[in-house]
Design a protein around this motif. Structure first.
Motif, PDB file in Angstrom:
ATOM      1  N   GLY A   1       0.824  -1.198   0.000  1.00  0.00           N
ATOM      2  CA  GLY A   1       0.000   0.000   0.000  1.00  0.00           C
ATOM      3  C   GLY A   1       0.857   1.246   0.000  1.00  0.00           C
ATOM      4  N   ARG A   2       0.671   2.066   1.021  1.00  0.00           N
ATOM      5  CA  ARG A   2       1.472   3.289   1.127  1.00  0.00           C
ATOM      6  C   ARG A   2       2.864   2.947   1.645  1.00  0.00           C
ATOM      7  NH1 ARG A   2       1.263   8.034   5.680  1.00  0.00           N
ATOM      8  NH2 ARG A   2       3.086   9.148   4.899  1.00  0.00           N
ATOM      9  N   ARG A   3       3.882   3.173   0.840  1.00  0.00           N
ATOM     10  CA  ARG A   3       5.257   2.866   1.213  1.00  0.00           C
ATOM     11  C   ARG A   3       5.912   4.122   1.772  1.00  0.00           C
ATOM     12  NH1 ARG A   3       7.979  -0.402  -3.714  1.00  0.00           N
ATOM     13  NH2 ARG A   3       9.658  -0.505  -2.157  1.00  0.00           N
ATOM     14  N   PHE A   4       6.245   4.091   3.065  1.00  0.00           N
ATOM     15  CA  PHE A   4       6.843   5.256   3.693  1.00  0.00           C
ATOM     16  C   PHE A   4       8.170   5.632   3.035  1.00  0.00           C
ATOM     17  CE2 PHE A   4       4.708   3.530   7.769  1.00  0.00           C
ATOM     18  CZ  PHE A   4       3.481   4.027   7.352  1.00  0.00           C
ATOM     19  N   GLY A   5       8.890   4.623   2.568  1.00  0.00           N
ATOM     20  CA  GLY A   5      10.187   4.875   1.954  1.00  0.00           C
ATOM     21  C   GLY A   5      10.115   5.538   0.594  1.00  0.00           C
ATOM     22  N   ALA A   6       8.906   5.646   0.036  1.00  0.00           N
ATOM     23  CA  ALA A   6       8.769   6.266  -1.282  1.00  0.00           C
ATOM     24  C   ALA A   6       8.905   7.775  -1.228  1.00  0.00           C
ATOM     25  CB  ALA A   6       7.411   5.888  -1.891  1.00  0.00           C
TER      26      ALA A   6
ATOM     27  N   CYS B   1      15.705  -0.419   6.845  1.00  0.00           N
ATOM     28  CA  CYS B   1      14.788  -1.503   7.184  1.00  0.00           C
ATOM     29  C   CYS B   1      13.909  -1.829   5.987  1.00  0.00           C
ATOM     30  CB  CYS B   1      13.939  -1.142   8.398  1.00  0.00           C
ATOM     31  SG  CYS B   1      12.622   0.028   8.083  1.00  0.00           S
ATOM     32  N   GLN B   2      13.353  -3.018   6.020  1.00  0.00           N
ATOM     33  CA  GLN B   2      12.478  -3.463   4.943  1.00  0.00           C
ATOM     34  C   GLN B   2      11.096  -2.823   5.065  1.00  0.00           C
ATOM     35  OE1 GLN B   2      11.387  -7.703   5.548  1.00  0.00           O
ATOM     36  NE2 GLN B   2      12.534  -7.537   7.444  1.00  0.00           N
ATOM     37  N   GLU B   3      10.249  -3.094   4.104  1.00  0.00           N
ATOM     38  CA  GLU B   3       8.859  -2.640   4.132  1.00  0.00           C
ATOM     39  C   GLU B   3       7.969  -3.880   4.210  1.00  0.00           C
ATOM     40  OE1 GLU B   3       8.870   1.365   1.508  1.00  0.00           O
ATOM     41  OE2 GLU B   3       9.580  -0.420   0.479  1.00  0.00           O
ATOM     42  N   THR B   4       6.946  -3.816   5.055  1.00  0.00           N
ATOM     43  CA  THR B   4       6.206  -5.018   5.419  1.00  0.00           C
ATOM     44  C   THR B   4       4.701  -4.781   5.426  1.00  0.00           C
ATOM     45  OG1 THR B   4       8.044  -5.711   6.845  1.00  0.00           O
ATOM     46  CG2 THR B   4       5.906  -6.733   7.259  1.00  0.00           C
ATOM     47  N   ASP B   5       3.937  -5.797   5.056  1.00  0.00           N
ATOM     48  CA  ASP B   5       2.495  -5.856   5.306  1.00  0.00           C
ATOM     49  C   ASP B   5       2.292  -6.760   6.517  1.00  0.00           C
ATOM     50  OD1 ASP B   5       2.329  -4.520   2.900  1.00  0.00           O
ATOM     51  OD2 ASP B   5       1.043  -5.997   1.915  1.00  0.00           O
ATOM     52  N   GLY B   6       1.468  -6.333   7.459  1.00  0.00           N
ATOM     53  CA  GLY B   6       1.206  -7.204   8.601  1.00  0.00           C
ATOM     54  C   GLY B   6       0.604  -6.458   9.767  1.00  0.00           C
ATOM     55  N   GLY B   7       0.369  -7.193  10.844  1.00  0.00           N
ATOM     56  CA  GLY B   7      -0.200  -6.613  12.048  1.00  0.00           C
ATOM     57  C   GLY B   7       0.366  -7.271  13.282  1.00  0.00           C
ATOM     58  N   GLN B   8       0.371  -6.532  14.381  1.00  0.00           N
ATOM     59  CA  GLN B   8       0.872  -7.024  15.665  1.00  0.00           C
ATOM     60  C   GLN B   8      -0.013  -6.461  16.764  1.00  0.00           C
ATOM     61  OE1 GLN B   8       4.220  -8.832  16.414  1.00  0.00           O
ATOM     62  NE2 GLN B   8       2.837  -9.247  18.119  1.00  0.00           N
ATOM     63  N   ALA B   9      -0.313  -7.269  17.759  1.00  0.00           N
ATOM     64  CA  ALA B   9      -1.126  -6.810  18.884  1.00  0.00           C
ATOM     65  C   ALA B   9      -0.558  -7.328  20.195  1.00  0.00           C
ATOM     66  CB  ALA B   9      -2.578  -7.266  18.721  1.00  0.00           C
ATOM     67  N   LEU B  10      -0.850  -6.605  21.279  1.00  0.00           N
ATOM     68  CA  LEU B  10      -0.385  -6.919  22.622  1.00  0.00           C
ATOM     69  C   LEU B  10      -1.554  -6.768  23.585  1.00  0.00           C
ATOM     70  CD1 LEU B  10       2.543  -4.356  22.431  1.00  0.00           C
ATOM     71  CD2 LEU B  10       2.798  -6.779  21.917  1.00  0.00           C
ATOM     72  N   VAL B  11      -1.662  -7.639  24.562  1.00  0.00           N
ATOM     73  CA  VAL B  11      -2.726  -7.571  25.557  1.00  0.00           C
ATOM     74  C   VAL B  11      -2.121  -7.223  26.909  1.00  0.00           C
ATOM     75  CG1 VAL B  11      -4.568  -8.824  26.743  1.00  0.00           C
ATOM     76  CG2 VAL B  11      -4.083  -9.309  24.331  1.00  0.00           C
ATOM     77  N   LEU B  12      -2.654  -6.170  27.544  1.00  0.00           N
ATOM     78  CA  LEU B  12      -2.186  -5.772  28.869  1.00  0.00           C
ATOM     79  C   LEU B  12      -3.318  -5.872  29.876  1.00  0.00           C
ATOM     80  CD1 LEU B  12      -0.230  -4.035  26.814  1.00  0.00           C
ATOM     81  CD2 LEU B  12       0.485  -3.013  28.978  1.00  0.00           C
ATOM     82  N   THR B  13      -2.973  -6.285  31.080  1.00  0.00           N
ATOM     83  CA  THR B  13      -3.928  -6.357  32.176  1.00  0.00           C
ATOM     84  C   THR B  13      -3.153  -6.267  33.484  1.00  0.00           C
ATOM     85  OG1 THR B  13      -5.864  -7.547  33.015  1.00  0.00           O
ATOM     86  CG2 THR B  13      -3.950  -8.880  32.400  1.00  0.00           C
ATOM     87  N   GLY B  14      -3.879  -6.236  34.599  1.00  0.00           N
ATOM     88  CA  GLY B  14      -3.218  -6.187  35.890  1.00  0.00           C
ATOM     89  C   GLY B  14      -2.383  -7.432  36.136  1.00  0.00           C
ATOM     90  N   LEU B  15      -1.284  -7.263  36.868  1.00  0.00           N
ATOM     91  CA  LEU B  15      -0.362  -8.375  37.076  1.00  0.00           C
ATOM     92  C   LEU B  15      -1.050  -9.559  37.757  1.00  0.00           C
ATOM     93  CD1 LEU B  15       2.422  -9.663  37.048  1.00  0.00           C
ATOM     94  CD2 LEU B  15       2.993  -8.339  39.095  1.00  0.00           C
ATOM     95  N   GLU B  16      -1.877  -9.301  38.733  1.00  0.00           N
ATOM     96  CA  GLU B  16      -2.541 -10.407  39.433  1.00  0.00           C
ATOM     97  C   GLU B  16      -3.386 -11.232  38.475  1.00  0.00           C
ATOM     98  OE1 GLU B  16      -1.964 -11.389  42.488  1.00  0.00           O
ATOM     99  OE2 GLU B  16      -0.499  -9.779  42.663  1.00  0.00           O
ATOM    100  N   ARG B  17      -4.111 -10.564  37.599  1.00  0.00           N
ATOM    101  CA  ARG B  17      -4.917 -11.302  36.618  1.00  0.00           C
ATOM    102  C   ARG B  17      -4.017 -12.007  35.620  1.00  0.00           C
ATOM    103  NH1 ARG B  17     -10.183  -9.052  33.266  1.00  0.00           N
ATOM    104  NH2 ARG B  17     -10.805 -11.086  32.406  1.00  0.00           N
ATOM    105  N   ALA B  18      -2.953 -11.337  35.191  1.00  0.00           N
ATOM    106  CA  ALA B  18      -2.040 -11.934  34.218  1.00  0.00           C
ATOM    107  C   ALA B  18      -1.453 -13.235  34.732  1.00  0.00           C
ATOM    108  CB  ALA B  18      -0.926 -10.947  33.868  1.00  0.00           C
TER     109      ALA B  18
END
Length: 381
Positions: free
Chosen positions: A114-119, A211-228
């Motif tokens: 899609g939109r290439r930042f390096g362009a 750095c290279q150019e990539t298609d993709g997604g990444q996610a992270l889940v945060l919660t309280g330490l006791e629950r984790a």
């Protein structure tokens, strides 16, 4: 940051490709669902979302696409890759204060197809940010590589170095990527000679300094330490998180500072992280450093106090600290630094493809040259 202790309890990603053939919303939803499954949580457990201002998938769209319910917190962070660790900071603040119980941070884009930042710069509406860029554009500074190259040239001149010194960052990243099945450059290590033979992009930066150019997604889940602690994996505790913008900050890289051989915004983050955590560079077992361009890896090592000015290349060459064990954005994927945070979590879980034995504390940084952010993640206990 006060209140409840907070941890990263789940990580998830799409495949890292050059042509996903899917919408950015579909990538975001897949990464979020994968992170929740990794944590052992359901979409209905989530009541907070954080992403980048540059992300095209609105929080409410992601919530709807993944089957979440009501949201009590949603936030976005500016400045491109500089936002990566700040999304975790925002999420941690929300959980620590009780504003939300489970917060997901995500980033997804078709940056290659899609939109290439390096362009380079494209036609855009006038903005305050554009004013700073406008001072260099008439002189050919039109791409991120050109902005970084001007700073890199001065760095080499002041410290009496040659462009080959940047090769140590590239070789280190590719060595780790070669052993990481998720990396785009899996099975393809790099030598210093190959780095030095790659074509110039903007002197003194070669193709393999970018750095290279990539298609993709990444996610992270945060919660309280006791629950984790009750979930599927050992929690990665957020020991410290910080944002930083330097005096007179511009985007990207201020050429009007008295000294342009360093990254003062990274220094702001470093000082706060060390002060907040009570740790020092010697206490860190591994570092995941934002590597959009190799010179900034060297400069970050120097700003965070692992070595002196001009010594970053020699520090990497000596293999004195495990750096970018996932392969970085040079070797694994360019996900605006979010995949680096996931690698920090894997190192603490003991599941990295290039595991550091006994890793208990990991430094993670976000995009440099812009207002930025950083984290220190630690093992529980």
């Amino acid at each position: 940051m006060s209140g409840r202790r907070v941890a990263v309890a789940g990580i998830g990603a799409t495949a890292f490709t050059k042509d996903s053939g899917r919408s950015e919303l579909a990538l975001a939803a897949e990464a979020v669902r994968a992170a929740l499954a990794d944590a052992g949580l359901a979409p209905a457990d989530v009541n907070g979302l954080v992403t980048f201002t540059m992300d095209t998938s609105p929080e409410i769209a992601v919530a709807q696409a993944t089957g979440m319910g009501e949201l009590s917190f949603f936030s976005r962070v500016h400045y491109g890759g500089g936002a990566a660790c700040a999304t975790v900071l925002q999420a941690a603040l929300a959980v620590a204060s009780g504003t939300a119980e489970v917060v997901v941070c995500y980033r997804a884009f078709n940056e290659r197809s899609g939109r290439r930042f390096g362009a380079g710069l494209t036609r855009r509406a006038p903005s305050a940010e554009g004013v700073a860029l406008g001072w260099g554009m008439p002189y050919g500074l039109l791409t991120p590589a050109s902005w970084a190259a001007l700073q890199a040239r001065r760095y080499l001149h002041v410290h009496g170095l040659e462009p080959e010194v940047f090769g140590h960052a590239a070789v280190t990243a590719r060595r780790h990527a070669a052993r990481n099945p998720a990396a785009y450059f899996h099975g393809r290590p790099l030598t210093l000679a190959e780095h030095a033979a790659s074509r110039w992009i903007v002197e003194p930066l070669r193709l393999l300094d970018c750095c290279q150019e990539t298609d993709g997604g990444q996610a992270l889940v945060l919660t309280g330490l006791e629950r984790a602690r009750t979930l599927r994996h050992p929690p990665a505790v957020v020991l410290a998180a910080a944002q930083g913008a330097a005096r007179g900050q511009e985007q990207m890289t201020n050429f009007y500072r008295e000294d342009i051989t360093g990254l003062p915004e990274s220094r702001v983050v470093a000082e706060r992280l060390w002060r907040t955590s009570g740790l020092r560079p010697a206490d860190v077992d591994a570092a995941v450093l934002y590597d959009h361009f190799t010179p900034h890896v060297l400069m970050q090592l120097e700003e965070f106090g692992f070595c002196g000015p001009g010594e970053g290349g020699a520090f990497l060459a000596a293999d004195a600290l495990p750096v970018n064990t996932h392969g970085g954005q040079l070797g694994e994927a360019y996900l605006h630094g979010m995949n680096g945070i996931a690698e920090g979590v894997r190192l603490l879980r003991g599941t990295s493809a290039n595991q550091v034995p006994g890793a208990g504390r990991v430094l993670v940084t976000a995009g440099s040259g812009v207002p930025t952010s950083g984290l220190i993640l630690g093992a529980d206990g």
